[in-house]
Write a protein that holds these residues in place. Structure first.
Motif, PDB file in Angstrom:
ATOM      1  N   GLY A  56       0.847  -1.212   0.188  1.00 18.38           N
ATOM      2  CA  GLY A  56       0.119  -0.041  -0.224  1.00 18.38           C
ATOM      3  C   GLY A  56       0.906   1.267   0.048  1.00 18.38           C
ATOM      4  O   GLY A  56       0.534   2.226  -0.637  1.00 18.38           O
ATOM      5  N   PHE A  57       1.961   1.120   0.889  1.00 17.97           N
ATOM      6  CA  PHE A  57       2.940   2.306   0.985  1.00 17.97           C
ATOM      7  C   PHE A  57       3.613   2.688  -0.599  1.00 17.97           C
ATOM      8  O   PHE A  57       3.511   3.831  -0.819  1.00 17.97           O
ATOM      9  CB  PHE A  57       3.847   1.950   1.851  1.00 17.97           C
ATOM     10  N   LEU A  58       4.046   1.571  -1.353  1.00 20.02           N
ATOM     11  CA  LEU A  58       4.637   1.766  -2.463  1.00 20.02           C
ATOM     12  C   LEU A  58       3.577   2.355  -3.351  1.00 20.02           C
ATOM     13  O   LEU A  58       3.936   3.035  -4.294  1.00 20.02           O
ATOM     14  CB  LEU A  58       5.239   0.673  -2.882  1.00 20.02           C
ATOM     15  N   GLY A  59       2.343   1.757  -3.498  1.00 21.52           N
ATOM     16  CA  GLY A  59       1.318   1.938  -4.450  1.00 21.52           C
ATOM     17  C   GLY A  59       1.073   3.439  -4.344  1.00 21.52           C
ATOM     18  O   GLY A  59       1.026   4.089  -5.263  1.00 21.52           O
ATOM     19  N   LEU A  60       0.914   3.911  -3.104  1.00 23.19           N
ATOM     20  CA  LEU A  60       0.450   5.245  -2.835  1.00 23.19           C
ATOM     21  C   LEU A  60       1.803   6.367  -3.241  1.00 23.19           C
ATOM     22  O   LEU A  60       1.397   7.358  -3.783  1.00 23.19           O
ATOM     23  CB  LEU A  60       0.074   5.431  -1.509  1.00 23.19           C
ATOM     24  N   CYS A  61       2.789   5.743  -2.936  1.00 21.86           N
ATOM     25  CA  CYS A  61       3.972   6.761  -3.473  1.00 21.86           C
ATOM     26  C   CYS A  61       3.915   6.811  -5.210  1.00 21.86           C
ATOM     27  O   CYS A  61       4.535   7.711  -5.596  1.00 21.86           O
ATOM     28  CB  CYS A  61       5.515   5.916  -3.109  1.00 21.86           C
ATOM     29  N   TYR A  62       3.149   5.880  -5.720  1.00 28.03           N
ATOM     30  CA  TYR A  62       3.107   6.026  -7.300  1.00 28.03           C
ATOM     31  C   TYR A  62       1.861   6.650  -7.723  1.00 28.03           C
ATOM     32  O   TYR A  62       1.436   6.692  -8.878  1.00 28.03           O
ATOM     33  CB  TYR A  62       3.691   4.756  -8.058  1.00 28.03           C
ATOM     34  N   LEU A  63       0.986   6.938  -6.748  1.00 23.81           N
ATOM     35  CA  LEU A  63      -0.438   7.621  -6.894  1.00 23.81           C
ATOM     36  C   LEU A  63      -0.258   9.193  -7.050  1.00 23.81           C
ATOM     37  O   LEU A  63      -0.530   9.818  -7.552  1.00 23.81           O
ATOM     38  CB  LEU A  63      -1.276   6.990  -6.028  1.00 23.81           C
ATOM     39  N   GLY A 124       5.659  13.601   0.080  1.00 25.90           N
ATOM     40  CA  GLY A 124       7.192  13.953  -0.284  1.00 25.90           C
ATOM     41  C   GLY A 124       7.317  13.460  -1.771  1.00 25.90           C
ATOM     42  O   GLY A 124       7.911  13.958  -2.744  1.00 25.90           O
ATOM     43  N   ASN A 125       7.307  12.000  -1.598  1.00 24.13           N
ATOM     44  CA  ASN A 125       7.825  11.431  -2.866  1.00 24.13           C
ATOM     45  C   ASN A 125       6.996  12.148  -4.290  1.00 24.13           C
ATOM     46  O   ASN A 125       7.353  11.990  -5.172  1.00 24.13           O
ATOM     47  CB  ASN A 125       7.394  10.027  -2.835  1.00 24.13           C
ATOM     48  N   GLY A 126       5.668  12.256  -3.944  1.00 27.78           N
ATOM     49  CA  GLY A 126       4.757  12.836  -4.788  1.00 27.78           C
ATOM     50  C   GLY A 126       4.954  14.054  -5.539  1.00 27.78           C
ATOM     51  O   GLY A 126       4.953  14.367  -6.689  1.00 27.78           O
ATOM     52  N   PHE A 127       5.513  14.864  -4.539  1.00 30.73           N
ATOM     53  CA  PHE A 127       6.143  16.035  -5.124  1.00 30.73           C
ATOM     54  C   PHE A 127       7.531  15.984  -5.788  1.00 30.73           C
ATOM     55  O   PHE A 127       7.600  16.637  -6.854  1.00 30.73           O
ATOM     56  CB  PHE A 127       6.398  17.008  -3.837  1.00 30.73           C
ATOM     57  N   PHE A 128       8.158  15.047  -5.231  1.00 27.71           N
ATOM     58  CA  PHE A 128       9.683  14.898  -5.680  1.00 27.71           C
ATOM     59  C   PHE A 128       9.654  14.080  -7.135  1.00 27.71           C
ATOM     60  O   PHE A 128      10.426  14.964  -8.282  1.00 27.71           O
ATOM     61  CB  PHE A 128      10.693  14.259  -4.651  1.00 27.71           C
ATOM     62  N   TYR A 273      -5.875   0.070  -1.619  1.00 27.49           N
ATOM     63  CA  TYR A 273      -5.718  -0.748  -3.002  1.00 27.49           C
ATOM     64  C   TYR A 273      -7.005  -0.434  -3.698  1.00 27.49           C
ATOM     65  O   TYR A 273      -6.695  -0.302  -4.964  1.00 27.49           O
ATOM     66  CB  TYR A 273      -5.723  -2.276  -2.653  1.00 27.49           C
ATOM     67  N   SER A 274      -8.483  -0.253  -3.326  1.00 31.59           N
ATOM     68  CA  SER A 274      -9.411   0.030  -4.248  1.00 31.59           C
ATOM     69  C   SER A 274      -8.933   1.600  -4.709  1.00 31.59           C
ATOM     70  O   SER A 274      -9.445   1.868  -6.004  1.00 31.59           O
ATOM     71  CB  SER A 274     -10.645   0.138  -3.561  1.00 31.59           C
ATOM     72  N   LEU A 275      -8.498   2.500  -3.951  1.00 30.64           N
ATOM     73  CA  LEU A 275      -8.283   3.894  -4.312  1.00 30.64           C
ATOM     74  C   LEU A 275      -7.424   3.451  -5.635  1.00 30.64           C
ATOM     75  O   LEU A 275      -7.705   4.432  -6.533  1.00 30.64           O
ATOM     76  CB  LEU A 275      -7.658   4.602  -3.354  1.00 30.64           C
ATOM     77  N   ILE A 276      -6.327   2.819  -5.346  1.00 31.45           N
ATOM     78  CA  ILE A 276      -5.191   2.770  -6.427  1.00 31.45           C
ATOM     79  C   ILE A 276      -5.880   2.349  -7.799  1.00 31.45           C
ATOM     80  O   ILE A 276      -5.712   2.854  -8.832  1.00 31.45           O
ATOM     81  CB  ILE A 276      -4.050   2.136  -5.939  1.00 31.45           C
ATOM     82  N   TYR A 277      -6.505   1.146  -7.662  1.00 30.68           N
ATOM     83  CA  TYR A 277      -6.989   0.479  -8.964  1.00 30.68           C
ATOM     84  C   TYR A 277      -8.114   1.412  -9.585  1.00 30.68           C
ATOM     85  O   TYR A 277      -8.193   1.370 -10.936  1.00 30.68           O
ATOM     86  CB  TYR A 277      -7.579  -0.744  -8.484  1.00 30.68           C
ATOM     87  N   SER A 278      -8.964   2.065  -8.925  1.00 32.43           N
ATOM     88  CA  SER A 278     -10.074   2.882  -9.481  1.00 32.43           C
ATOM     89  C   SER A 278      -9.475   4.101 -10.008  1.00 32.43           C
ATOM     90  O   SER A 278     -10.163   4.619 -11.002  1.00 32.43           O
ATOM     91  CB  SER A 278     -11.323   2.935  -8.301  1.00 32.43           C
ATOM     92  N   SER A 279      -8.378   4.672  -9.463  1.00 36.67           N
ATOM     93  CA  SER A 279      -8.014   5.897  -9.795  1.00 36.67           C
ATOM     94  C   SER A 279      -7.320   5.765 -11.269  1.00 36.67           C
ATOM     95  O   SER A 279      -7.663   6.286 -12.202  1.00 36.67           O
ATOM     96  CB  SER A 279      -6.917   6.554  -9.096  1.00 36.67           C
ATOM     97  N   PHE A 452       0.194   5.567 -16.529  1.00 35.57           N
ATOM     98  CA  PHE A 452       1.510   4.405 -16.419  1.00 35.57           C
ATOM     99  C   PHE A 452       2.016   4.404 -15.047  1.00 35.57           C
ATOM    100  O   PHE A 452       2.261   3.298 -14.701  1.00 35.57           O
ATOM    101  CB  PHE A 452       2.381   5.105 -17.436  1.00 35.57           C
ATOM    102  N   PHE A 453       2.054   5.431 -14.532  1.00 35.27           N
ATOM    103  CA  PHE A 453       2.637   5.355 -13.066  1.00 35.27           C
ATOM    104  C   PHE A 453       1.462   4.675 -12.284  1.00 35.27           C
ATOM    105  O   PHE A 453       1.757   3.820 -11.474  1.00 35.27           O
ATOM    106  CB  PHE A 453       2.895   6.685 -12.386  1.00 35.27           C
ATOM    107  N   LEU A 454       0.383   4.778 -12.529  1.00 36.78           N
ATOM    108  CA  LEU A 454      -0.902   4.384 -11.774  1.00 36.78           C
ATOM    109  C   LEU A 454      -0.870   2.763 -12.014  1.00 36.78           C
ATOM    110  O   LEU A 454      -1.300   1.907 -10.964  1.00 36.78           O
ATOM    111  CB  LEU A 454      -2.075   4.804 -12.001  1.00 36.78           C
ATOM    112  N   SER A 455      -0.320   2.483 -13.053  1.00 36.31           N
ATOM    113  CA  SER A 455      -0.311   0.852 -13.537  1.00 36.31           C
ATOM    114  C   SER A 455       0.908   0.420 -12.366  1.00 36.31           C
ATOM    115  O   SER A 455       0.869  -0.833 -11.974  1.00 36.31           O
ATOM    116  CB  SER A 455      -0.076   0.495 -14.829  1.00 36.31           C
ATOM    117  N   ASN A 456       1.997   1.015 -12.404  1.00 36.85           N
ATOM    118  CA  ASN A 456       3.207   0.892 -11.287  1.00 36.85           C
ATOM    119  C   ASN A 456       2.346   0.782 -10.078  1.00 36.85           C
ATOM    120  O   ASN A 456       2.700  -0.268  -9.319  1.00 36.85           O
ATOM    121  CB  ASN A 456       4.255   1.804 -11.450  1.00 36.85           C
ATOM    122  N   ALA A 457       1.759   1.692  -9.549  1.00 39.46           N
ATOM    123  CA  ALA A 457       1.144   1.711  -8.487  1.00 39.46           C
ATOM    124  C   ALA A 457       0.255   0.393  -8.207  1.00 39.46           C
ATOM    125  O   ALA A 457       0.297  -0.174  -7.115  1.00 39.46           O
ATOM    126  CB  ALA A 457       0.099   2.879  -7.870  1.00 39.46           C
TER     127      ALA A 457
END
Ligand code: GLN
Length: 558
Positions: A56-63, A124-128, A273-279, A452-457
């Motif tokens: 979840g952490f890694l996924g959100l880092c790519y969301l 932070g990762n999202g900004f960077f 996980y639902s947030l990531i997939y549906s986004s 594309f990043f969301l598919s990584n997420a």
């Protein structure tokens, strides 16, 4: 040659971005190396729970890069976002340091600090991340865009040099065991402090050098506030931004919630996980609903979507590095590496090391094949990447087959796994980034990068789910035996455990049943690894079979 260029023909700004990203990835991967071990050993979580948090952490880092990219484009500009993101990550790591300092006295506070830290790092990762990557592209004027492939190869090496250093230093100071193999659960804090320091160095390097070097060939600063941008900063036609109708946007919001509910209630996925997939799905749908798209543009976008779908399985398998593979390295592995007993979290280091070694040879290989007119199209390379990852798990599956509960896996097999997975990564990851750039209509380019990043997420979220089906490793059976419990018979349902035995098992973070995936019980490590062989192997075969069709849909792009 302008003042900012060095002999290689690459602007000096590239090296500033290289250094900044190197320190940032040190912080990110160094922390990733020890995170799950910290959750399990200090915060007393089950491995299953730690794997889900990790995914979840890694996924959100790519969301969050979607958000970071948006805020940068509209308000703050690349530079400010990089510094803001860097500082946030450094603060997040510092909070982890505090969490790892106080858990012995107050596990409740330590857990709260850990959640806050992960939240801050995610933003932070999202900004960077999106801002530093897009600055690499903007360093090159239009007529020098052909240098971009090499620029990204150099940048990818910076990423992995940082990952290598982080996975070296953070485990040395943070993942410490004594002679008898007993872990010092209070040492993790030093790993987090090292990560925080690295991030501060990266931010400081960028802050000090940006004005001098991160500039256009004419010397104008790059990535400043959007309101200061001048028209030359854009390429022709680039100002043509995507504008969606109100109807499409409302439809997207409705679809987002509906899909979220389906994933949550229909597929039993947790909230994140639902947030990531549906986004991901909503954004993908929103883009193709745009009526201004031509047939060729639409075809090309569908190629991006198809590839994005298949690489979900790649990242899900690849990102076992920080969870299940680290638990195996910790619990059922002989980590003697030429006389050095490697900390389990350090075994991941081979990925970064091999990328640094092979990034250039791989790009030379593609150049060579191109010169012979035999370079495969990008989706074919990606299918090869998926096939290689299936192979890596197939080899390891056969090596754990006869280990039983007391045998140890030799570290060389994990090193071989990382070697093959790195070759897979080099066939797939940088290729994917440039493919999106090549196939996207300009006005949708950043949004398609978002998809594309969301598919990584999504891949990372799936990595969490798959990591959580890791069956009990040998150490659990030994531990249960010490506690007077025959775990094997309980798992095999030959005996029914008493309520007291169940409590003892739970207190020792040992599960009393086999994990289940898609209706199948996973009984041992062999079956666990075969899940990855089947998922990525099937994905490889299907993607390869689709390549002739994809080639047509790409309309000349390779
Ligand atoms: N290892 C690379 C990085 O950290 C790629 C990760 C990814 O694209 N998912 O940037």
């Amino acid at each position: 040659m302008s003042e900012t260029a060095v002999k290689t023909g690459h602007p000096k700004g590239l090296w500033v971005l290289f250094g900044t990203e190197m320190w940032e990835r040190f912080n990110f991967y160094g922390m990733r190396a020890i995170l799950t071990l910290f959750l399990v050993n200090s915060l007393m979580m089950k491995e299953e729970e730690a794997s889900l948090i990790y995914g979840g952490f890694l996924g959100l880092c790519y969301l969050t890069p979607m958000l970071g990219g948006f805020i940068s484009d509209r308000f703050f500009g690349n530079r400010n976002c990089i510094m803001l993101g860097g500082l946030m990550m450094a603060i997040g790591q510092l909070l982890l340091f505090f969490s790892a300092s106080v858990f012995g006295d107050n596990i409740g506070l330590a857990t709260t600090l850990m959640w806050s830290a992960l939240g801050i790092i995610i933003f932070g990762n999202g900004f960077f991340k999106p801002n530093i990557s897009s600055m690499v592209g903007s360093l090159y004027p239009k007529q020098e865009k052909s240098k971009l492939d090499t620029a990204f190869t150099i940048f990818y090496m910076g990423i992995n040099l940082g990952a290598f250093l982080g996975q070296l230093i953070c485990p040395i100071v943070g993942d410490v065991k004594n002679e008898a193999g007993i872990r010092d659960i209070h040492a993790f804090k030093w790993g987090f402090l090292a990560a925080s320091t690295a991030m501060l160095i990266g931010t400081a390097v960028f802050y000090m050098l940006k004005n001098k070097y991160v500039v256009t060939p004419e010397g104008r600063p790059l990535g400043g506030l959007p309101k200061h941008n001048v028209s030359e900063d854009y390429e022709e036609g680039e100002s043509q931004k995507a504008v969606f109708s109100q109807k499409a946007l409302i439809g997207a919001v409705v679809a987002f919630f509906a899909l979220g509910l389906v994933f949550h209630y229909g597929f039993g996925q947790n909230f994140i996980y639902s947030l990531i997939y549906s986004s991901g799905l909503t954004l993908a749908g929103l883009i193709v609903s745009d009526s201004s798209l031509t047939k060729v543009e639409r075809d090309r976008i569908f190629v991006i979507y198809i590839v994005a779908f298949f690489i979900i399985f790649f990242w899900a398998a690849f990102e076992q590095a920080g969870s299940s593979l680290t638990f195996i390295a910790d619990n059922q592995c002989d980590r003697n590496f030429f006389g050095y007993n490697m900390p389990p979290s350090m075994v991941q280091i081979f990925n970064g090391l091999f990328v640094v070694a092979f990034a250039v040879p791989f790009s030379m290989l593609w150049d060579y094949l191109r010169s012979k007119d035999r370079e495969p199209i990008s989706p074919a390379k990606q299918a090869v990447g998926l096939g290689l990852i299936a192979l890596s798990y197939f080899i390891i599956a056969y090596n754990v087959k006869d280990l039983g509960n007391s045998g140890l896996l030799a570290i060389k097999w994990l090193i071989l796994l990382y070697l093959i997975q790195t070759c897979a990564e080099l066939c797939l990851s940088p290729i994917g980034l440039s493919l999106v750039g090549k196939l996207s209509p300009k006005r949708f380019s950043s949004l398609l990068y978002g998809v594309f990043f969301l598919s990584n997420a999504s891949g990372y979220a799936l990595a969490g789910t798959l990591g959580s089906i890791l069956p009990a490793t040998g150490d659990k059976f030994v531990k249960a035996k010490e506690l007077g419990i025959d775990l094997q018979s309980i798992l095999d349902k030959k005996v029914t455990p008493t309520a007291e035995q169940l409590k003892v098992l739970a207190d020792n973070q040992i599960s009393d049943h086999y994990p289940v995936f898609a209706g199948f019980e996973i009984h041992n490590l062999f079956e666990f690894f075969m899940v990855f062989v089947i998922l990525t192997g099937l994905a490889a075969v299907i993607l390869m079979a689709l390549t002739p069709k994809l080639k047509k849909m790409m309309h000349g792009v390779r």
